[in-house]
Enzyme design. Structure first.
Site, mmCIF file in Angstrom:
data_model
loop_
_atom_site.group_PDB
_atom_site.id
_atom_site.type_symbol
_atom_site.label_atom_id
_atom_site.label_comp_id
_atom_site.label_asym_id
_atom_site.label_seq_id
_atom_site.Cartn_x
_atom_site.Cartn_y
_atom_site.Cartn_z
ATOM 1 N N PRO A 2 -5.860 -8.659 -4.698
ATOM 2 C CA PRO A 2 -5.653 -7.181 -5.096
ATOM 3 C C PRO A 2 -5.073 -6.520 -3.706
ATOM 4 O O PRO A 2 -5.474 -6.806 -2.564
ATOM 5 C CB PRO A 2 -6.875 -6.654 -5.459
ATOM 6 C CG PRO A 2 -7.828 -7.593 -6.165
ATOM 7 C CD PRO A 2 -7.413 -8.926 -5.327
ATOM 8 N N GLU A 3 -3.840 -6.049 -3.919
ATOM 9 C CA GLU A 3 -3.209 -5.450 -2.810
ATOM 10 C C GLU A 3 -3.099 -3.929 -2.832
ATOM 11 O O GLU A 3 -3.806 -3.474 -4.137
ATOM 12 C CB GLU A 3 -1.794 -6.087 -2.816
ATOM 13 C CG GLU A 3 -1.758 -7.556 -2.336
ATOM 14 C CD GLU A 3 -0.502 -8.243 -2.234
ATOM 15 O OE1 GLU A 3 0.567 -7.562 -2.079
ATOM 16 O OE2 GLU A 3 -0.459 -9.455 -2.671
ATOM 17 N N LYS A 54 -5.963 -1.435 1.647
ATOM 18 C CA LYS A 54 -6.806 -2.360 0.598
ATOM 19 C C LYS A 54 -8.331 -2.111 0.561
ATOM 20 O O LYS A 54 -9.251 -3.009 0.102
ATOM 21 C CB LYS A 54 -6.752 -3.977 1.243
ATOM 22 C CG LYS A 54 -5.561 -4.506 0.885
ATOM 23 C CD LYS A 54 -5.301 -6.018 1.492
ATOM 24 C CE LYS A 54 -3.929 -6.437 1.206
ATOM 25 N NZ LYS A 54 -3.871 -8.121 1.597
#
Length: 394
Positions: A2-3, A54
């Site tokens: 996940p970014e 993030k």
């Protein structure tokens, strides 16, 4: 992994889905979760979220402030972290942290992480090593990069510098590939060379017209965006898409995300591993700082799509050896006995063939020996017996 778009969408999902819910009780933690126990308990509290790069921060606020002080948690999603809201009786697997609602039947807001690289910590402080967010703190992010170009981090290739969260907080593997592809920048070009060109471009804009209005600046950015502008614009495309590409309530939207991609994992693009072992996708030349000893590999096209596009294409049929033998036997006429015998002689050798020839071929009649020869033979045998003095054996 996940970014920043996925983390920001997770924060929006929590605020939208849990804004009208009241939670109660304590926070449940799994035995294998990578985070501490949460020392918070209240008979009624709400949950809100805010994202930065993030990282995602949850705030647990009791409806009665005198009953319990607010509790903050900062999450890192790792490789597979996400948040889901589901019935408490149907918890998903790998739900490592759970917040239960006060309604009946209760529901649970779960932090789900199958690969267990995600974590959380207590408190409201963001990680100190991370710079300003490329989405929510764009101007601070831009200034932080341009004023620190003397840092050793920019001696590396641009594709590796984009993963440095001290300057590019929120950029990950697929975002760096998409940004460099749109600007046609080789991934292994020196980072300082690329960013100094951005700095010179900004100074030229200011010299031409220092009194530009904000609306005109935005138009210029849209026409000729630089690297730092795309670090903000490309993640915003994912967030502002009409069909949410990373909506926790609609996991099937991954197909829409694949259609949005232009370079990352796209068939026909080249790929190399950088000096940190991460794969970068690109088009064209890799650049002067490419790792030695590696050859760019093309992303193969899937064969399934070709079969769907041409369903009438003939496919070769695999036949067994027995069927091949039957076909050969049917195609060739039966051989005569003489030919079979000749082939067997050549295959089995001279001895066996000679024996079979005696069986098959009738021998010629023997000629009778002359009487003179017979008499001489008998006389010789008798003389030999007398000389030996032995009785002939019966």
């Amino acid at each position: 992994m996940p970014e920043c778009p996925e983390v920001h969408l997770a924060g929006r999902f929590i605020n939208r889905a849990c804004g009208g819910l009241v939670f109660a009780g304590g926070v449940e933690r799994s035995a294998v979760g990578r985070g501490p126990e949460v020392p918070f308990r209240s008979e009624a509290y709400r949950i809100s979220a805010i994202a930065r790069g993030k990282e995602l921060r949850l705030t647990l606020s009791a409806l009665d402030p005198a009953a319990a002080p607010p509790q903050d948690l900062v999450f890192r999603f790792g490789m597979s972290g996400s948040f889901r809201l589901c019935p408490a009786a149907e918890l998903p697997r790998h739900a490592h942290l759970r917040f239960l609602t006060r309604e009946s039947p209760p529901r649970a807001l779960c932090f789900v992480d199958p690969r267990r690289f995600g974590s959380w910590r207590l408190g409201d402080a963001w990680q100190q090593e991370r710079g300003p967010c490329v989405i929510s703190e764009y101007q601070a992010f831009r200034e932080n990069v341009l004023k620190n170009l003397d840092d050793k981090a920019f001696d590396k290739p641009i594709c590796e510098a984009l993963l440095n969260q001290k300057y590019f907080n929120g950029i990950g593997n697929y975002l760096r590939a998409e940004i460099l592809y749109r600007l046609k920048i080789p991934p292994f070009e020196k980072a300082r060379t690329v960013l100094e060109a951005v700095k010179d471009q900004v100074q030229k804009r200011r010299k031409k017209d220092p009194s530009l209005r904000l609306s005109k600046k935005v138009k210029l950015m849209q026409k000729n965006p630089d690297l730092l502008e795309l670090c903000h614009a490309v993640p915003m495309e994912v967030i502002m898409a009409e069909k949410q590409l990373f909506d926790p309530e609609h996991a099937d939207n991954y197909a829409a995300f694949k259609n949005w991609l232009q370079c990352y994992l796209v068939p026909g693009m080249s790929s190399l591993r950088d000096h940190n072992g991460r794969t970068i996708w690109f088009q064209g030349e890799p650049g002067p700082m490419a790792p030695r000893g590696q050859v760019p590999q093309k992303t193969p096209c899937k064969k399934r799509t070709q079969l769907k596009a041409d369903p009438k294409a003939l496919t070769p049929k695999v036949t067994s050896r027995a069927s091949k033998r039957c076909r050969r036997a049917a195609a060739t006429p039966p051989k005569s006995d003489e030919k079979e015998e000749g082939e067997e002689e050549e295959a089995s050798g001279p001895g066996k063939g000679h024996a079979r020839r005696r069986r098959r071929v009738t021998p010629a009649p023997a000629l009778p020996e002359p009487e003179v020869l017979l008499n001489t033979k008998r006389s010789r045998q008798r003389s030999a017996r007398k000389g030996r003095g032995t009785v002939p054996a019966l």
